[in-house]
Scaffold this motif. Structure first.
Motif, PDB file in Angstrom:
ATOM      1  N   VAL A 367     -32.026 -35.644 -70.734  1.00 34.37           N
ATOM      2  CA  VAL A 367     -31.657 -35.132 -69.442  1.00 34.37           C
ATOM      3  C   VAL A 367     -30.546 -35.748 -68.780  1.00 34.37           C
ATOM      4  O   VAL A 367     -30.129 -36.934 -69.129  1.00 34.37           O
ATOM      5  CB  VAL A 367     -32.971 -35.219 -68.585  1.00 34.37           C
ATOM      6  N   THR A 368     -29.723 -35.069 -67.915  1.00 35.95           N
ATOM      7  CA  THR A 368     -28.549 -35.580 -67.220  1.00 35.95           C
ATOM      8  C   THR A 368     -28.594 -35.756 -65.806  1.00 35.95           C
ATOM      9  O   THR A 368     -29.227 -34.922 -65.316  1.00 35.95           O
ATOM     10  CB  THR A 368     -27.384 -34.750 -67.636  1.00 35.95           C
ATOM     11  N   GLY A 369     -28.169 -36.885 -65.211  1.00 36.10           N
ATOM     12  CA  GLY A 369     -28.470 -37.090 -63.665  1.00 36.10           C
ATOM     13  C   GLY A 369     -27.611 -35.991 -63.197  1.00 36.10           C
ATOM     14  O   GLY A 369     -26.673 -35.667 -63.422  1.00 36.10           O
ATOM     15  N   VAL A 385     -26.492 -45.336 -66.552  1.00 36.54           N
ATOM     16  CA  VAL A 385     -26.570 -45.764 -65.035  1.00 36.54           C
ATOM     17  C   VAL A 385     -25.234 -45.674 -64.738  1.00 36.54           C
ATOM     18  O   VAL A 385     -24.138 -46.336 -65.411  1.00 36.54           O
ATOM     19  CB  VAL A 385     -27.444 -46.793 -64.457  1.00 36.54           C
ATOM     20  N   GLY A 386     -25.010 -45.402 -63.268  1.00 33.66           N
ATOM     21  CA  GLY A 386     -23.787 -45.974 -62.878  1.00 33.66           C
ATOM     22  C   GLY A 386     -22.596 -45.045 -63.233  1.00 33.66           C
ATOM     23  O   GLY A 386     -22.543 -43.805 -63.612  1.00 33.66           O
ATOM     24  N   ALA A 387     -21.409 -46.005 -63.642  1.00 35.07           N
ATOM     25  CA  ALA A 387     -20.041 -45.255 -64.395  1.00 35.07           C
ATOM     26  C   ALA A 387     -20.457 -44.870 -65.656  1.00 35.07           C
ATOM     27  O   ALA A 387     -19.524 -43.775 -66.150  1.00 35.07           O
ATOM     28  CB  ALA A 387     -19.049 -46.435 -64.412  1.00 35.07           C
ATOM     29  N   ASP A 388     -21.686 -45.120 -66.226  1.00 33.54           N
ATOM     30  CA  ASP A 388     -21.601 -44.637 -67.925  1.00 33.54           C
ATOM     31  C   ASP A 388     -22.392 -43.213 -67.704  1.00 33.54           C
ATOM     32  O   ASP A 388     -22.525 -42.713 -68.899  1.00 33.54           O
ATOM     33  CB  ASP A 388     -22.747 -45.641 -68.408  1.00 33.54           C
ATOM     34  N   THR A 389     -23.134 -42.575 -66.639  1.00 32.63           N
ATOM     35  CA  THR A 389     -23.390 -41.313 -66.730  1.00 32.63           C
ATOM     36  C   THR A 389     -22.514 -40.309 -66.928  1.00 32.63           C
ATOM     37  O   THR A 389     -21.496 -40.490 -66.632  1.00 32.63           O
ATOM     38  CB  THR A 389     -24.601 -41.190 -65.409  1.00 32.63           C
ATOM     39  N   VAL A 390     -23.224 -39.143 -67.382  1.00 34.24           N
ATOM     40  CA  VAL A 390     -22.440 -38.129 -67.606  1.00 34.24           C
ATOM     41  C   VAL A 390     -21.714 -37.523 -66.265  1.00 34.24           C
ATOM     42  O   VAL A 390     -20.492 -37.093 -66.395  1.00 34.24           O
ATOM     43  CB  VAL A 390     -23.188 -37.009 -68.224  1.00 34.24           C
ATOM     44  N   LEU A 391     -22.478 -37.338 -65.134  1.00 40.53           N
ATOM     45  CA  LEU A 391     -22.110 -37.043 -63.927  1.00 40.53           C
ATOM     46  C   LEU A 391     -20.803 -37.974 -63.527  1.00 40.53           C
ATOM     47  O   LEU A 391     -19.646 -37.515 -63.220  1.00 40.53           O
ATOM     48  CB  LEU A 391     -23.067 -37.133 -62.953  1.00 40.53           C
ATOM     49  N   SER A 392     -20.842 -39.276 -63.658  1.00 38.79           N
ATOM     50  CA  SER A 392     -19.818 -40.081 -63.306  1.00 38.79           C
ATOM     51  C   SER A 392     -18.745 -39.842 -64.333  1.00 38.79           C
ATOM     52  O   SER A 392     -17.530 -39.872 -63.892  1.00 38.79           O
ATOM     53  CB  SER A 392     -20.139 -41.520 -63.427  1.00 38.79           C
ATOM     54  N   ARG A 393     -18.808 -39.644 -65.525  1.00 43.02           N
ATOM     55  CA  ARG A 393     -17.747 -39.305 -66.306  1.00 43.02           C
ATOM     56  C   ARG A 393     -16.987 -37.945 -66.042  1.00 43.02           C
ATOM     57  O   ARG A 393     -15.625 -37.950 -65.981  1.00 43.02           O
ATOM     58  CB  ARG A 393     -18.162 -39.206 -67.732  1.00 43.02           C
ATOM     59  N   THR A 720     -22.446 -28.968 -75.549  1.00 41.51           N
ATOM     60  CA  THR A 720     -23.310 -28.801 -74.251  1.00 41.51           C
ATOM     61  C   THR A 720     -23.862 -30.293 -73.878  1.00 41.51           C
ATOM     62  O   THR A 720     -24.047 -31.108 -74.604  1.00 41.51           O
ATOM     63  CB  THR A 720     -24.472 -28.083 -74.553  1.00 41.51           C
ATOM     64  N   GLY A 721     -23.702 -30.516 -72.635  1.00 34.48           N
ATOM     65  CA  GLY A 721     -24.452 -31.552 -71.838  1.00 34.48           C
ATOM     66  C   GLY A 721     -23.990 -32.851 -72.549  1.00 34.48           C
ATOM     67  O   GLY A 721     -22.609 -33.166 -72.589  1.00 34.48           O
ATOM     68  N   THR A 722     -24.853 -33.753 -72.798  1.00 30.95           N
ATOM     69  CA  THR A 722     -24.506 -34.988 -73.051  1.00 30.95           C
ATOM     70  C   THR A 722     -23.955 -35.304 -74.640  1.00 30.95           C
ATOM     71  O   THR A 722     -23.183 -36.022 -75.018  1.00 30.95           O
ATOM     72  CB  THR A 722     -25.708 -36.067 -73.106  1.00 30.95           C
ATOM     73  N   ASP A 723     -24.116 -33.975 -75.277  1.00 26.01           N
ATOM     74  CA  ASP A 723     -23.215 -33.964 -76.625  1.00 26.01           C
ATOM     75  C   ASP A 723     -21.805 -34.107 -76.764  1.00 26.01           C
ATOM     76  O   ASP A 723     -21.224 -33.983 -77.898  1.00 26.01           O
ATOM     77  CB  ASP A 723     -24.210 -33.150 -77.567  1.00 26.01           C
ATOM     78  N   VAL A 724     -21.386 -33.533 -75.669  1.00 22.76           N
ATOM     79  CA  VAL A 724     -19.782 -33.274 -75.356  1.00 22.76           C
ATOM     80  C   VAL A 724     -19.000 -34.420 -75.772  1.00 22.76           C
ATOM     81  O   VAL A 724     -19.466 -35.541 -75.368  1.00 22.76           O
ATOM     82  CB  VAL A 724     -19.479 -32.633 -74.309  1.00 22.76           C
ATOM     83  N   ALA A 725     -18.165 -34.322 -76.730  1.00 27.29           N
ATOM     84  CA  ALA A 725     -17.094 -35.590 -77.121  1.00 27.29           C
ATOM     85  C   ALA A 725     -16.212 -35.435 -76.347  1.00 27.29           C
ATOM     86  O   ALA A 725     -14.979 -35.030 -76.532  1.00 27.29           O
ATOM     87  CB  ALA A 725     -16.920 -35.376 -78.632  1.00 27.29           C
ATOM     88  N   ILE A 726     -16.117 -36.348 -75.220  1.00 23.86           N
ATOM     89  CA  ILE A 726     -14.982 -36.368 -74.116  1.00 23.86           C
ATOM     90  C   ILE A 726     -13.653 -36.754 -74.530  1.00 23.86           C
ATOM     91  O   ILE A 726     -12.677 -36.172 -74.127  1.00 23.86           O
ATOM     92  CB  ILE A 726     -15.687 -36.979 -72.900  1.00 23.86           C
ATOM     93  N   GLU A 727     -13.919 -37.905 -75.508  1.00 22.09           N
ATOM     94  CA  GLU A 727     -12.565 -38.378 -75.963  1.00 22.09           C
ATOM     95  C   GLU A 727     -11.765 -37.673 -76.759  1.00 22.09           C
ATOM     96  O   GLU A 727     -10.786 -38.197 -77.170  1.00 22.09           O
ATOM     97  CB  GLU A 727     -12.706 -39.773 -76.160  1.00 22.09           C
ATOM     98  N   SER A 728     -12.251 -36.707 -77.422  1.00 19.44           N
ATOM     99  CA  SER A 728     -11.645 -36.155 -78.613  1.00 19.44           C
ATOM    100  C   SER A 728     -10.843 -34.810 -77.993  1.00 19.44           C
ATOM    101  O   SER A 728      -9.925 -34.192 -78.897  1.00 19.44           O
ATOM    102  CB  SER A 728     -12.477 -35.601 -79.452  1.00 19.44           C
ATOM    103  N   LEU A 733     -15.290 -28.048 -72.908  1.00 21.63           N
ATOM    104  CA  LEU A 733     -16.042 -26.614 -72.429  1.00 21.63           C
ATOM    105  C   LEU A 733     -17.531 -27.191 -72.495  1.00 21.63           C
ATOM    106  O   LEU A 733     -18.187 -27.364 -73.565  1.00 21.63           O
ATOM    107  CB  LEU A 733     -15.577 -25.684 -73.472  1.00 21.63           C
ATOM    108  N   MET A 734     -18.050 -27.405 -71.407  1.00 19.51           N
ATOM    109  CA  MET A 734     -19.642 -27.917 -71.227  1.00 19.51           C
ATOM    110  C   MET A 734     -20.592 -26.858 -71.870  1.00 19.51           C
ATOM    111  O   MET A 734     -21.588 -27.299 -72.002  1.00 19.51           O
ATOM    112  CB  MET A 734     -19.925 -28.255 -69.644  1.00 19.51           C
TER     113      MET A 734
END
Length: 819
Positions: A367-369, A385-393, A720-728, A733-734
């Motif tokens: 689940v995602t914050g 939590v904090g800066a490590d959450t998907v929403l903060s990223r 989708t969601g937390t599985d997305v590889a943001i750095e790549s 596309l979420m």
């Protein structure tokens, strides 16, 4: 080691300001790059030693601008002596962006001053935790503080505008009233007299300049004295010139020829009032441009219900820690990222993916914050939590993209660097030409024309043209589930000529299943499947999981393999109960010296039906072939058609054998296919495809396609969601729908079109109206532009650019409209 520092800068009001800040930073030893953004009020600098954040912040201050500094207060447990406080202070001072840190042993607290946007209270607390102490923010002050500052600036502008308007109104009435209503001239002469009227106007105008107009003077005049004039310098010179001339005419009229004894107090006062109005409208519009960030920040709840030994308690989310068990009520927002431990429900993840359909959640699911729970209660274990959450990223990604510069901005920067000095030179030339060649009263006309040139010039519009469109466009993208990691990806994606897709997990569901089994004569299907699944159970490949899943669905008991060896891109070998088993593609069998000819015809037939053939060999003989199909995503064909409708070519890169890949491509209408590509061969495949287009975009799942995503001109990670590889990838596309690719390109094109409109207006405005302000129309129709009208035109120019950019907030959703 190169570090990156992001500072929020106060006082940047035009593109000349950004150039000045960039030059100040680049002049510091150790700084390798600096990029300032007028629209977001931020500057990013890459630096090595001897530069450090404090030195760079001071360089910005020395250039005449303020650095936004935030203060964080931490509660620190575990400190017992002065050496503890020293260690905590040193730890905090070592964090990027920290300018000062004070730790108090008596209060068990730490006060940290840091450059806004570089770090956060949560990250500071985590750093102290790694040093051996327990720390937590006394109050969370990261994104909300930025929003509060923007609101405070709007409030200050509103106050200054109202005060300036109240003070300017009597000046305008006294100055312009007699021209609009001639009897008023006689009334003033018979009552207070012209001299008293001028004195009243002078006092009121002085108050306008000293109080609401001081922002122009305190920034513009020092910049001028340092030889780096900017937008505020033009306003300050224009207003002060009009005020000084009028003051001389009022207090020492004998110094001026009789025909030149006129006052322009109303021009000086109204210039300030109108420009304050323009800045107020601009600030409000820029606030609307940042609505996406506000909405994202607002998704985070303030409290969470957490299980404790004595029962459940409600705590601020700043006190949440990984491992906490959070109780989630129906309709409540998820407080942090986690994994469901108990209960089943549906969760609305539209804030992540842009897709309205809720997603089923059960124990073990993430689940995602910020997402919203449905009608059932559940509990979850906090994982971030904090800066490590998907929403903060996501917030950081959007902010980074909004602070970026497009290649087209380089031309604007070169022009705006010289714009203000050129305008001041044109103003001086205008004054001298009118003084030498103009009709009487020449000095008055020369002054009016020179001031009008200064006031009407608008570097603000040029400075805003690109960044404000990026601000709105990337924000709208976040609302649609399209995350641009860098602003320059907008321009490259808009220029894309060919879009290449990875097949598995991008165009297909990524969950293959066995749909056909063909065995050689005399072979038992169950026996073959048991042996193959026993070997594939040691692999994480999607095809391997399909084989083990098929065995499981048939109730077959797997055996223990020995000497398992994997050949990347081909298959596996092992020994199972004395039988040597080979499972893989045709190349695997050939590499093992096994002839696949007996099953070749069946393999071709399966491939033509869009199934991937997997060979099974026992003791050196090919005995069976498994047909594995990966269903095409429902929206894949529509996505390809949408790209073709936009004039783009499409391609697919796959590790499948040629017949299988061609079958999938035919069903989707894809133009080109590169098949039988090993994972390390995708980069070379992209190089081949790039020959057909100047700009190539690659769409992959963002995990095993990282090299290809990085080597393409624009990499788009689909997931989708937390599985997305943001750095790549440069664009994330979420949603898992490949139709989001066309949405991202449409949004990029809309943003670039908006930028071109803004640039056309900004440059065209200055090219046309500066000569008009100088009096080029006077010989034709006797028109000499009033400084008041010049101020109004300048203010409206910036407002026009921002308002035009705000139209991007209504861009899309295209897929929803199509359906």
């Amino acid at each position: 080691m190169t570090q990156t520092l992001r500072l929020n800068v106060e006082g940047m009001t035009c593109a000349s300001c950004t150039a000045r800040v960039e030059r100040a930073l680049r002049a510091q030893p150790g700084v390798t790059a600096a990029s300032a953004n007028f629209a977001t009020g931020a500057v990013t600098a890459d630096f090595d030693a001897p530069a450090d954040p404090a030195v760079l912040a001071e360089a910005v201050r020395s250039a005449g601008y303020g650095v936004t500094v935030e203060t964080a207060r931490l509660d620190v447990d575990g400190m017992t002596c002065a050496s503890c406080t020293g260690r905590v202070e040193r730890t905090l001072m070592a964090q990027p962006g920290v300018l000062a840190a004070e730790v108090n042993l008596a209060t068990k607290g730490a006060t940290v001053r840091y450059a806004a946007g570089v770090t956060s209270p949560t990250e500071l607390a985590m750093a102290v935790g790694k040093a051996g102490y327990e720390a937590r923010p006394s109050a969370d002050s990261a994104p909300e503080a930025r929003l509060d500052r923007a609101a405070a600036e709007i409030a200050r502008l509103r106050r200054d505008f109202y005060l300036s308007a109240v003070l300017s109104l009597p000046v305008v009435v006294l100055a312009m009233g007699p021209h609009m209503y001639p009897p008023m001239h006689h009334w003033i002469a018979a009552t207070i007299g012209e001299t008293t009227s001028w004195l009243i106007q002078m006092v009121l105008t002085a108050l306008v300049l000293i109080f609401p107009g001081r922002r122009f003077l305190t920034i513009g005049i020092p910049a001028l004295l340092k030889g780096v004039p900017e937008m505020n310098s033009l306003v300050a010179i224009g207003a002060l010139a009009g005020f000084a001339y009028s003051s001389v005419a009022t207090l020492a009229p004998s110094l001026l020829p009789e025909h030149a004894r006129a006052v322009y107090f109303e021009a000086a006062a109204v210039i300030v009032t109108l420009i304050l109005l323009g800045r107020l409208l601009e600030a409000r519009a820029k606030g609307q441009a940042g609505e996406a960030i506000k909405r994202l920040v607002g998704l985070r709840p303030e409290t969470a219900t957490v299980e404790r030994p004595g029962g459940s308690v409600v705590i601020p989310i700043t006190e949440l820690r990984p491992g906490d068990i959070v109780l989630l009520s129906p309709g409540e927002r998820v407080a942090a990222d986690g994994v469901v431990t108990d209960g089943e429900t549906w969760i609305d993840e539209s804030m992540l993916t842009g897709e309205p359909a809720p997603v089923a959640k059960r124990p073990g699911d993430p689940v995602t914050g910020g997402t919203v729970n449905g009608t059932s209660a559940l509990s979850f274990r906090v994982t971030a939590v904090g800066a490590d959450t998907v929403l903060s990223r996501i917030v950081r990604m959007v902010e980074d993209a909004q602070g970026g510069k497009l290649p087209v901005q380089a031309l604007v920067d070169r022009i705006t660097r010289w714009f203000v000095p050129v305008v001041m030179t044109l103003s001086a030339i205008t004054f001298l030409l009118w003084l030498a060649l103009g009709p009487a009263p020449s000095i008055t006309n020369a002054l009016v024309a020179a001031i009008s040139v200064l006031i009407i010039a608008c570097p603000c519009a040029m400075g805003l043209a690109t960044p404000v469109s990026i601000l709105v466009g990337t924000g709208r993208g976040a609302e649609l589930g399209l995350l641009y990691r860098r602003g320059d990806a907008l321009q490259r994606l808009a220029e894309t000529g060919i879009v290449a897709f990875d097949k598995t997990g991008t165009l297909t569901e990524g969950t293959p299943r066995v749909t056909a089994i063909a065995c050689a004569d005399g072979m038992d299907e169950a026996r073959v499947l048991t042996l193959a699944a026993s070997v594939e159970a040691r692999s994480e490949h999607p095809l391997a999981r399909a084989i083990t899943a098929e065995a499981g669905s048939r109730g077959l008991m797997l055996l223990k393999p020995a000497r398992v060896a994997a050949t990347p891109g081909k298959g596996l070998t092992a020994e199972v109960e004395g039988t040597r088993v080979v499972v893989g593609n045709r190349a695997m069998l050939v590499a093992e010296g096994i002839d696949p000819a007996a099953l070749a015809a069946r393999a071709t037939a399966l491939a033509e039906e869009a199934m991937t053939p997997v060979f099974v060999a026992l003791d050196g003989k090919a005995v069976a072939i498994l047909g594995i199909s990966d269903p095409v995503k429902p929206g894949a064909r529509v996505a390809i058609e949408a790209l073709h409708g936009m004039g783009l070519k499409t391609a697919m890169i796959s590790g499948d054998m040629r017949a299988t890949a061609d079958a999938v491509a035919r069903s989707l209408g894809i133009d080109r296919v590169v098949a039988e590509v090993l994972p390390e061969g995708k980069v070379a495949a992209l190089a081949t495809l790039r020959e057909d287009a100047s700009t190539l975009a690659f769409v992959g799942d963002g995990i095993n396609d990282a090299p290809a995503l990085a080597s393409s001109d624009v990499g788009l990670a689909i997931g989708t969601g937390t599985d997305v590889a943001i750095e790549s990838a440069e664009v994330v596309l979420m949603t898992g729908d490949p139709g989001a690719v066309s949405d991202a390109i449409r949004l990029s094109r809309a943003t670039m079109r908006n930028i071109r409109q803004n640039l056309f207006w900004a440059f065209g405005y200055n090219v046309v109206l500066i000569p008009v302000a100088a009096g080029v129309l006077y010989p034709l129709n006797g028109l000499l532009l009033s400084p008041m009208l010049a101020a109004g035109a300048m203010a409206l120019s910036s407002v026009f650019v921002v308002t035009n950019a705000l139209r991007l907030r209504r861009a899309g959703p295209w897929r929803g409209a199509a359906s």
